[in-house]
Design a protein around this motif. Structure first.
Motif, PDB file in Angstrom:
ATOM      1  N   TRP A  84     -39.021 -21.277  -0.840  1.00 49.56           N
ATOM      2  CA  TRP A  84     -38.998 -22.722  -1.057  1.00 49.56           C
ATOM      3  C   TRP A  84     -39.563 -23.436   0.167  1.00 49.56           C
ATOM      4  CZ3 TRP A  84     -36.941 -25.651  -5.156  1.00 49.56           C
ATOM      5  CH2 TRP A  84     -36.285 -24.919  -6.160  1.00 49.56           C
ATOM      6  N   THR A 118     -26.802 -29.136  -0.235  1.00 46.00           N
ATOM      7  CA  THR A 118     -27.072 -28.364  -1.445  1.00 46.00           C
ATOM      8  C   THR A 118     -25.815 -27.717  -1.993  1.00 46.00           C
ATOM      9  OG1 THR A 118     -29.304 -27.930  -0.647  1.00 46.00           O
ATOM     10  CG2 THR A 118     -28.445 -26.441  -2.340  1.00 46.00           C
ATOM     11  N   TRP A 161     -28.419 -22.882  -5.641  1.00 40.67           N
ATOM     12  CA  TRP A 161     -29.784 -22.530  -6.040  1.00 40.67           C
ATOM     13  C   TRP A 161     -29.606 -21.589  -7.223  1.00 40.67           C
ATOM     14  CZ3 TRP A 161     -33.444 -24.754  -2.856  1.00 40.67           C
ATOM     15  CH2 TRP A 161     -33.005 -25.194  -1.616  1.00 40.67           C
ATOM     16  N   GLN A 202     -24.720 -22.762  -1.633  1.00 40.41           N
ATOM     17  CA  GLN A 202     -25.034 -23.314  -0.310  1.00 40.41           C
ATOM     18  C   GLN A 202     -23.822 -24.037   0.278  1.00 40.41           C
ATOM     19  OE1 GLN A 202     -28.483 -23.082   0.900  1.00 40.41           O
ATOM     20  NE2 GLN A 202     -27.659 -23.698   2.857  1.00 40.41           N
ATOM     21  N   TRP A 207     -32.862 -26.195  -7.716  1.00 42.06           N
ATOM     22  CA  TRP A 207     -32.177 -26.577  -6.482  1.00 42.06           C
ATOM     23  C   TRP A 207     -31.215 -27.703  -6.841  1.00 42.06           C
ATOM     24  CZ3 TRP A 207     -35.096 -29.761  -2.228  1.00 42.06           C
ATOM     25  CH2 TRP A 207     -34.226 -30.082  -1.185  1.00 42.06           C
TER      26      TRP A 207
END
Length: 172
Positions: free
Chosen positions: A99, A107, A110, A124, A152
């Motif tokens: 990425w 975050t 993912w 994350q 994301w």
């Protein structure tokens, strides 16, 4: 003094309509998969002819929970068009997805999908990622041409960023 205030008010009233016509700048807090080349990376590189996404591959943002390459964004609908000449990258049964983030949102997760199957998820924990980030994903349950949807999920908004990557699993 009253003349200055009156003049300033007149000038403000005269330019106000033009200020409304100036487009707002786009946010720079975006990201996309650049390797293997995602569909938006292929557009940016000129590998495939595309529209506006060519100049802003990092901008495929939409509400969380979608399963489309365009993130539901009509401006980037060509990313959903499987009839375009997307180049499938030959890979083995594992792939490393890289990425590029133009700014780092805190975050949540993912996620990686093939069709409706979630093939990988990385938590994350609400932290900010670095500007470059990689995930190693096991795709051993699949073969041939597949489109991987990489998502994301931003921690502090209702949105996510979407990136589709065409791969040929087992070709390497």
């Amino acid at each position: 003094m009253p003349n200055r205030k009156l003049t300033a008010a007149a000038v403000g009233a005269a330019i106000a309509p033009f200020l409304v016509a100036i487009p707002a700048g786009t946010a720079s807090a975006h990201g996309y998969v650049d390797a293997p080349p995602s569909r938006q990376a292929q557009c940016a590189n000129g590998t495939v002819e595309c529209g506006a996404i060519k100049w802003e591959p990092q901008s495929v943002e939409g509400p969380k929970g979608l399963k489309s390459c365009s993130g539901g964004n009509e401006r980037f609908a060509e990313l959903d068009d499987d009839s375009k000449a997307w180049k499938a990258t030959p890979i083995g049964t594992h792939a490393t997805f890289n990425w590029t983030l133009t700014a780092q949102h805190s975050t949540a997760t993912w996620e990686y999908y093939i069709g409706d199957d979630k093939v990988a998820s990385f938590d994350q924990g609400g932290e900010q990622p670095p500007k470059q980030l990689s995930h190693d994903v096991d795709l051993s349950g699949y073969s041939g041409h597949q489109t991987v949807l990489a998502v994301w999920n931003v921690a502090d908004t209702a949105n996510a960023f979407y990136s589709c990557i065409d791969v040929n699993i087992g070709a390497k």
